[in-house]
Design a protein around this motif. Structure first.
Motif, PDB file in Angstrom:
ATOM      1  N   VAL A 153       0.698  -1.222  -0.029  1.00  0.00           N
ATOM      2  CA  VAL A 153       0.047  -0.170  -0.075  1.00  0.00           C
ATOM      3  C   VAL A 153       0.855   1.227  -0.011  1.00  0.00           C
ATOM      4  N   THR A 154       0.879   2.073  -1.134  1.00  0.00           N
ATOM      5  CA  THR A 154       1.620   3.149  -1.284  1.00  0.00           C
ATOM      6  C   THR A 154       0.698   4.508  -1.080  1.00  0.00           C
ATOM      7  N   THR A 155       1.082   5.480  -0.192  1.00  0.00           N
ATOM      8  CA  THR A 155       0.263   6.551  -0.011  1.00  0.00           C
ATOM      9  C   THR A 155       0.883   7.671  -0.856  1.00  0.00           C
ATOM     10  N   VAL A 156      -0.143   8.187  -1.434  1.00  0.00           N
ATOM     11  CA  VAL A 156       0.133   9.411  -2.535  1.00  0.00           C
ATOM     12  C   VAL A 156      -0.592  10.626  -2.390  1.00  0.00           C
ATOM     13  N   PRO A 157       0.033  11.817  -1.726  1.00  0.00           N
ATOM     14  CA  PRO A 157      -0.639  12.979  -1.342  1.00  0.00           C
ATOM     15  C   PRO A 157      -1.285  13.422  -3.090  1.00  0.00           C
ATOM     16  N   SER A 158      -2.316  13.780  -3.057  1.00  0.00           N
ATOM     17  CA  SER A 158      -2.816  14.289  -4.562  1.00  0.00           C
ATOM     18  C   SER A 158      -4.030  15.445  -4.245  1.00  0.00           C
ATOM     19  N   PRO A 159      -3.159  16.703  -3.730  1.00  0.00           N
ATOM     20  CA  PRO A 159      -3.989  17.937  -3.463  1.00  0.00           C
ATOM     21  C   PRO A 159      -4.814  18.197  -4.773  1.00  0.00           C
ATOM     22  N   VAL A 160      -6.051  18.734  -4.416  1.00  0.00           N
ATOM     23  CA  VAL A 160      -6.810  19.051  -5.765  1.00  0.00           C
ATOM     24  C   VAL A 160      -6.505  20.696  -5.829  1.00  0.00           C
ATOM     25  N   ARG A 161      -5.944  20.979  -6.924  1.00  0.00           N
ATOM     26  CA  ARG A 161      -5.495  22.435  -7.081  1.00  0.00           C
ATOM     27  C   ARG A 161      -6.607  23.074  -8.105  1.00  0.00           C
ATOM     28  N   MET A 162      -7.107  24.021  -7.697  1.00  0.00           N
ATOM     29  CA  MET A 162      -7.949  24.844  -8.693  1.00  0.00           C
ATOM     30  C   MET A 162      -7.773  26.286  -8.464  1.00  0.00           C
ATOM     31  N   ARG A 163      -8.584  27.203  -9.176  1.00  0.00           N
ATOM     32  CA  ARG A 163      -8.581  28.495  -8.848  1.00  0.00           C
ATOM     33  C   ARG A 163      -9.088  29.174  -7.604  1.00  0.00           C
ATOM     34  N   SER A 164     -10.387  28.217  -7.502  1.00  0.00           N
ATOM     35  CA  SER A 164     -11.153  28.664  -6.286  1.00  0.00           C
ATOM     36  C   SER A 164     -11.941  27.637  -5.745  1.00  0.00           C
ATOM     37  N   ALA A 165     -12.687  27.792  -4.710  1.00  0.00           N
ATOM     38  CA  ALA A 165     -13.587  26.615  -4.038  1.00  0.00           C
ATOM     39  C   ALA A 165     -14.670  26.727  -5.030  1.00  0.00           C
ATOM     40  N   ALA A 166     -15.082  27.699  -5.548  1.00  0.00           N
ATOM     41  CA  ALA A 166     -16.320  27.485  -6.405  1.00  0.00           C
ATOM     42  C   ALA A 166     -16.063  26.725  -7.628  1.00  0.00           C
ATOM     43  N   GLU A 167     -14.706  26.868  -8.137  1.00  0.00           N
ATOM     44  CA  GLU A 167     -14.493  25.930  -9.318  1.00  0.00           C
ATOM     45  C   GLU A 167     -14.439  24.420  -8.883  1.00  0.00           C
ATOM     46  N   CYS A 168     -13.941  24.199  -7.581  1.00  0.00           N
ATOM     47  CA  CYS A 168     -13.928  22.912  -7.171  1.00  0.00           C
ATOM     48  C   CYS A 168     -15.368  22.198  -7.329  1.00  0.00           C
ATOM     49  N   VAL A 169     -16.186  23.233  -6.465  1.00  0.00           N
ATOM     50  CA  VAL A 169     -17.673  22.690  -6.400  1.00  0.00           C
ATOM     51  C   VAL A 169     -18.188  22.618  -7.855  1.00  0.00           C
ATOM     52  N   GLN A 170     -18.077  23.476  -8.780  1.00  0.00           N
ATOM     53  CA  GLN A 170     -18.568  23.161 -10.273  1.00  0.00           C
ATOM     54  C   GLN A 170     -17.954  21.944 -10.770  1.00  0.00           C
ATOM     55  N   PHE A 171     -16.677  21.501 -10.377  1.00  0.00           N
ATOM     56  CA  PHE A 171     -16.180  20.205 -10.792  1.00  0.00           C
ATOM     57  C   PHE A 171     -16.850  18.967 -10.179  1.00  0.00           C
ATOM     58  N   GLU A 172     -17.054  18.976  -8.969  1.00  0.00           N
ATOM     59  CA  GLU A 172     -17.893  17.887  -8.076  1.00  0.00           C
ATOM     60  C   GLU A 172     -19.259  18.063  -8.496  1.00  0.00           C
ATOM     61  N   ARG A 173     -19.824  19.149  -8.832  1.00  0.00           N
ATOM     62  CA  ARG A 173     -21.255  19.232  -9.242  1.00  0.00           C
ATOM     63  C   ARG A 173     -21.323  18.697 -10.424  1.00  0.00           C
ATOM     64  N   GLU A 174     -20.669  18.883 -11.468  1.00  0.00           N
ATOM     65  CA  GLU A 174     -20.670  18.250 -12.805  1.00  0.00           C
ATOM     66  C   GLU A 174     -20.431  16.733 -12.949  1.00  0.00           C
ATOM     67  N   SER A 175     -19.426  16.402 -12.394  1.00  0.00           N
ATOM     68  CA  SER A 175     -18.580  15.196 -12.359  1.00  0.00           C
ATOM     69  C   SER A 175     -18.799  13.917 -11.712  1.00  0.00           C
ATOM     70  N   PHE A 176     -19.106  14.386 -10.429  1.00  0.00           N
ATOM     71  CA  PHE A 176     -19.214  13.244  -9.281  1.00  0.00           C
ATOM     72  C   PHE A 176     -20.546  12.652  -9.301  1.00  0.00           C
ATOM     73  N   GLY A 177     -20.737  11.383  -9.625  1.00  0.00           N
ATOM     74  CA  GLY A 177     -21.966  10.740  -9.850  1.00  0.00           C
ATOM     75  C   GLY A 177     -22.341  10.296  -8.303  1.00  0.00           C
ATOM     76  N   ALA A 178     -21.340  10.152  -7.386  1.00  0.00           N
ATOM     77  CA  ALA A 178     -21.855   9.818  -6.153  1.00  0.00           C
ATOM     78  C   ALA A 178     -22.343  10.834  -5.266  1.00  0.00           C
ATOM     79  N   LEU A 179     -22.138  12.058  -5.415  1.00  0.00           N
ATOM     80  CA  LEU A 179     -22.600  13.136  -5.028  1.00  0.00           C
ATOM     81  C   LEU A 179     -24.224  13.249  -5.336  1.00  0.00           C
TER      82      LEU A 179
END
Length: 285
Positions: free
Chosen positions: A214-240
Motif C-alpha cells: 500500500v503506497t500513500t500518494v498525496p494528491s491535493p486538488v488544485r484549482m483557482r477557487s473553491a467555487a471551481e472545485c464545487v463546479q467540478f464536483e457538481r458536474e462530474s461526481f456521480g456519487a454526490l
C-alpha cells in the motif's frame, strides 16, 4: 441502511449517473489528470507495467489512466479498457484515437462480471477510483485475477480516510446530514470504503492476492477557487448526485451553497488546494 441497501439498484443508478456525467468527466479530463497523475504513475510503477505488457483497465471511465498505461506498454503491448457505462467508454475510445494509440481496445462490461475478458491473458489489472464503488469487491477482484496470467498483478487507486480527503468528505458529510442519510456500513461501497488502515490489505488477501503493498500518494486538488472545485464536483461526481437525489431542488441548491462556503477554507493566495490522499494497493496473483 444495511436492510435497505440494494446492490442491484445501486449499480443501475450508478450506470445511469455515469452515462449522464460522461461528457463532464471528459471535459474535466486535464484537471483530473493533474489531480490523479501522481497516483496513476505510482499505480503503474507498483504494478510493473512495462513495454510489451497486456493491461486490463477496470472501470476505466474516460480513459486517462488507460492512455498512461498504453504509453508504457508501447505498440507491442495492449490495454483493454472496460466500464459499465457505454457513454463514458466512448470518450475513452475518442481519447485513444485522438492520441493515435492503436494499442487500446474497449469493452462495455460490469466490473463485477468480467466473463467476456479472456482468462489468463493479462499481465496487470488496474482500477483507478473504481473498485471502491463496487458493491461486491470480491467479485471484481476475482474477475481481475481470472484475467491475469500466473504472477500477474492487480493495482488499484483508492481514497484513504475521510479526514485526509476534505475536498470530498466535506461535501459528502454536508449532503449526508441534509438528506438524512446514515453512514455506509463496513463492506458497503463508497469513496472511503477501502481507506481505513488494514481494510484494503484484508480485501486483497481475501481475494487470494499476495505480496500486498500500500503506497500513500498525496494528491491535493488544485484549482483557482473553491467555487471551481464545487463546479467540478457538481458536474462530474456521480456519487454526490446519488446522495442528493432525495432532496428537492431548493434543498440541493442549499446543500451546494453550504459546500461552497465550507470548501472556501482551503483557498489561499495561490488559489484553492483541497486536501486529498490516495492509496495505491497492489497484490500478486
Amino acid at each position: 441502511m444495511s436492510i435497505t441497501f440494494d446492490p442491484v439498484q445501486f449499480k443501475t443508478t450508478t450506470r445511469a449517473q455515469w452515462e449522464a456525467a460522461a461528457d463532464a468527466w471528459n471535459r474535466w479530463g486535464p484537471t483530473i489528470e493533474s489531480w490523479l497523475g501522481s497516483a496513476t504513475e505510482t499505480m503503474l510503477d507498483d504494478a510493473a507495467v512495462t513495454t510489451g505488457g497486456r493491461v486490463l483497465d477496470v472501470a476505466a471511465g474516460a480513459g486517462g489512466q488507460t492512455l498512461a498505461a498504453a504509453r508504457r506498454v508501447g505498440p507491442g503491448g495492449e490495454v483493454l479498457a472496460t466500464d459499465i457505462s457505454p457513454a463514458i467508454l466512448g470518450y475513452a475510445q475518442q481519447v485513444a484515437q485522438s492520441a493515435g494509440m492503436s494499442n487500446i481496445n474497449t469493452l462495455v462490461a460490469d466490473g463485477e462480471d468480467l466473463s467476456e475478458v479472456e482468462a489468463g491473458a493479462y499481465d496487470v489489472a488496474i482500477s483507478r477510483v473504481g473498485l471502491i464503488y463496487f458493491p461486491d469487491q470480491q467479485a471484481a477482484l476475482a474477475g481481475m485475477c481470472r484475467a491475469l496470467r500466473p504472477g500477474g498483478r492487480v493495482s488499484a487507486v483508492v481514497y484513504s480516510t475521510a479526514d485526509r480527503n476534505g475536498f470530498f468528505s466535506i461535501p459528502v458529510g454536508i449532503i449526508r446530514r441534509r438528506a438524512e442519510l446514515p453512514p455506509p456500513l463496513p463492506g458497503q461501497p463508497g469513496p472511503f470504503s477501502l481507506g481505513s488502515p488494514g481494510v484494503a490489505e484484508e480485501v486483497f488477501t481475501k481475494a487470494g492476492l499476495t505480496d500486498i503493498t500500500v503506497t500513500t500518494v498525496p494528491s491535493p486538488v488544485r484549482m483557482r477557487s473553491a467555487a471551481e472545485c464545487v463546479q467540478f464536483e457538481r458536474e462530474s461526481f456521480g456519487a454526490l448526485h446519488q446522495m442528493l437525489s432525495g432532496l428537492d431542488e431548493t434543498g440541493r441548491a442549499e446543500a451546494w451553497a453550504e459546500i461552497t462556503e465550507q470548501l472556501a477554507q482551503f483557498e489561499g493566495p495561490n488559489g484553492f488546494e483541497g486536501p486529498c490522499e490516495m492509496l495505491v494497493v497492489t497484490g500478486t496473483k
